[in-house]
Design a protein around this motif. Structure first.
Motif, mmCIF file in Angstrom:
data_model
loop_
_atom_site.group_PDB
_atom_site.id
_atom_site.type_symbol
_atom_site.label_atom_id
_atom_site.label_comp_id
_atom_site.label_asym_id
_atom_site.label_seq_id
_atom_site.Cartn_x
_atom_site.Cartn_y
_atom_site.Cartn_z
ATOM 1 N N LEU B 199 0.833 -1.202 0.000
ATOM 2 C CA LEU B 199 0.000 0.000 0.000
ATOM 3 C C LEU B 199 0.870 1.255 0.000
ATOM 4 C CD1 LEU B 199 -2.626 -1.189 2.652
ATOM 5 C CD2 LEU B 199 -3.102 -0.729 0.237
ATOM 6 N N PHE B 208 -0.776 5.219 -7.472
ATOM 7 C CA PHE B 208 -2.103 5.706 -7.098
ATOM 8 C C PHE B 208 -2.441 7.039 -7.774
ATOM 9 C CE2 PHE B 208 -2.404 3.244 -2.821
ATOM 10 C CZ PHE B 208 -2.796 2.111 -3.509
ATOM 11 N N ARG B 210 -3.845 9.570 -10.133
ATOM 12 C CA ARG B 210 -5.040 9.470 -10.981
ATOM 13 C C ARG B 210 -5.930 8.286 -10.624
ATOM 14 N NH1 ARG B 210 -2.068 12.353 -15.440
ATOM 15 N NH2 ARG B 210 -0.313 11.053 -14.901
ATOM 16 N N VAL B 211 -5.675 7.625 -9.485
ATOM 17 C CA VAL B 211 -6.546 6.513 -9.095
ATOM 18 C C VAL B 211 -7.163 6.797 -7.724
ATOM 19 C CG1 VAL B 211 -6.699 4.041 -8.673
ATOM 20 C CG2 VAL B 211 -5.161 4.892 -10.453
ATOM 21 N N VAL B 212 -6.309 6.804 -6.698
ATOM 22 C CA VAL B 212 -6.806 7.035 -5.346
ATOM 23 C C VAL B 212 -6.644 8.513 -4.998
ATOM 24 C CG1 VAL B 212 -6.564 6.414 -2.924
ATOM 25 C CG2 VAL B 212 -6.151 4.702 -4.695
ATOM 26 N N GLU B 213 -7.691 9.110 -4.478
ATOM 27 C CA GLU B 213 -7.599 10.525 -4.105
ATOM 28 C C GLU B 213 -7.585 10.722 -2.596
ATOM 29 O OE1 GLU B 213 -10.518 12.780 -6.266
ATOM 30 O OE2 GLU B 213 -9.523 12.380 -8.184
ATOM 31 N N ALA B 214 -8.522 10.137 -1.892
ATOM 32 C CA ALA B 214 -8.559 10.285 -0.429
ATOM 33 C C ALA B 214 -7.593 9.289 0.187
ATOM 34 C CB ALA B 214 -9.981 10.066 0.087
ATOM 35 N N ALA B 217 -7.415 8.388 4.184
ATOM 36 C CA ALA B 217 -8.575 7.592 4.611
ATOM 37 C C ALA B 217 -8.533 6.207 3.973
ATOM 38 C CB ALA B 217 -9.871 8.317 4.241
ATOM 39 N N PHE B 218 -8.155 6.167 2.712
ATOM 40 C CA PHE B 218 -8.041 4.878 2.016
ATOM 41 C C PHE B 218 -7.042 3.971 2.727
ATOM 42 C CE2 PHE B 218 -5.640 2.215 -0.882
ATOM 43 C CZ PHE B 218 -6.626 1.535 -1.578
ATOM 44 N N GLN B 221 -8.321 2.792 6.273
ATOM 45 C CA GLN B 221 -9.338 1.746 6.147
ATOM 46 C C GLN B 221 -8.692 0.421 5.732
ATOM 47 O OE1 GLN B 221 -12.688 1.623 6.559
ATOM 48 N NE2 GLN B 221 -12.738 -0.491 5.813
ATOM 49 N N SER B 222 -7.749 0.501 4.801
ATOM 50 C CA SER B 222 -7.154 -0.737 4.287
ATOM 51 C C SER B 222 -6.309 -1.431 5.347
ATOM 52 C CB SER B 222 -6.301 -0.429 3.055
ATOM 53 O OG SER B 222 -7.103 0.127 2.029
#
Lengths: 247, 247
Positions: B199, B208, B210-214, B217-218, B221-222
DNA sequence: GTCTATAACGAGATAGAC
DNA sequence: GTCTATCTCGTTATAGAC
């Protein structure tokens, strides 16, 4: 005339392939940071300026190698997806496909460690990836999404909970990369994608040296669990006591 | 006399630190593959041969940087472990500690991306890590083990199933790195260790984009889900519908 | 003993004149 | 395309200052 042009184009394709092959050899020996057009030319018996007719810069050659690598691992994943459990729609078949895709990625990485390092290792200093790498880079991820989509359609998913905090992100992700899937699985899928490559990277980059010994079995078991974390049902491995329940 | 030796040693420590600082600067600018003793010396106003009083070779300097980086991230993880949920023994406290350790690793990586790449990215071509890096490299992993050990003692664990295929590996791993833990959690812990860095690596290395923005928090949670995958109980985040059952 | 500076080696990259 | 002069690199030997 067209025969001549055909021959020319064939020669061009051959030389381009030879340049990339030699560049890949240097990638293995010296690393991407030291990839040098001159050395490639020398090894091929060409003069460095001649290379510029095929690749306008070192960065363009690097980009070609990166795109090739992404396409290569992407194709391996797609083939595994197509081949594994060819006509099963039971939960176990979808989990088996998930594991097969992951193992294909691992096998490709073990067979091409330096190309793996090029795309999933440290960024090359001074190089910024152009737009052209984005599509090939997402092929493996799209295969993972496809596996979960099929499972959702044919066997159902165990939906993980979705926190309010992540709902906007999950809805955006689901809309962008998996319109057919419930937003709740979007975050776990992206996480599993990264975690899958975490397992591969630790093995390829030597972090498992002196730690993990039964690496194939360890990987298989770990990605099966990863498959369950995205909601896949069923027991693909031998003798499990039961599934996992989220709700 | 001892004052003189004290002064000499102080000077030696200072110069050593200056060399490493400058080397780290070059790491960021050019990458580990191009780390050059001469350039470090030049930037410090020294002559290259003088550096050999402090580091017997370029590889030894690299080793020092690697050990420093592992120690730095290891200390960040240990501090988070010591600080988070200082006196809770409920399941939620252990999960909170797990998440805190993971976030500390991520924060360190975001603050030191080039040192992160040095230790968790592609291996440096031509460099082989000596024994001296093994202990520092395992500090973060040992913290993760400690969190699970505490939880096992104070709150219990949801034991994942252990397949016969992996039993020998699990027992060997448990005996080597967590004698107090049941073998069934050994494989998931090592997997979670690799997945955690998967991660972080994807975020640091740009996968990440252009894929994950937050992203915070992401990640949170993961890794909370990752904590549950090693058997940690409880709900650390807000409003979950329920725990996960393995049996 | 501890340090720095000079000089040199062999290997490799680089720039430019031809 | 070729050749050459000039760079960089890691590393070592040596001599001298503190």
């Amino acid at each position: 005339m067209s025969a001549i042009r055909g021959a020319r184009e064939r020669a061009r394709i051959e030389v381009t392939a030879a340049i990339k092959d030699e560049a890949r050899r240097q990638l293995a020996a010296e690393g991407a940071a030291k990839l040098s057009l001159r050395a490639v030319a020398r090894e091929l018996g060409m003069v460095s300026s001649a290379l510029y007719r095929y690749f306008p810069s070192r960065d363009e050659l690097l980009t070609a190698l990166i795109v090739d690598a992404y396409d290569s691992v992407g194709e391996a994943a797609e083939t595994a997806h197509r081949t594994a459990a060819p006509d099963g729609s039971a939960p176990a078949a979808h989990l088996a496909r998930w594991v097969a895709v992951a193992c294909a990625v691992r096998d490709w990485a073990l067979a091409h460690p330096h190309e793996y390092a090029l795309i999933y290792g440290s960024p090359v200093p001074g190089y910024t990836a152009p737009q052209a790498t984005i599509a090939p880079a997402s092929r493996v991820g799209l295969v993972l999404v496809a596996v979960v989509e099929d499972a959702h359609r044919e066997a159902g998913l165990a939906l993980p909970p979705l926190t309010e905090e992540l709902r906007p992100e999950a809805e955006r992700l689901a809309a962008e990369l998996a319109p057919g899937l419930p937003p709740a699985v979007a975050v776990p899928i992206v996480a599993a994608w990264a975690q899958l490559f975490g397992l591969v990277s630790f093995e390829i980059f030597g972090q498992f040296d002196r730690v993990v010994e039964a690496r194939a079995a360890f990987f298989r078991q770990s990605v099966e669990e990863l498959g369950r974390s995205v909601g896949l049902l069923g027991t693909a491995g031998p003798a499990r006591q039961g599934g996992r329940a989220w709700r």
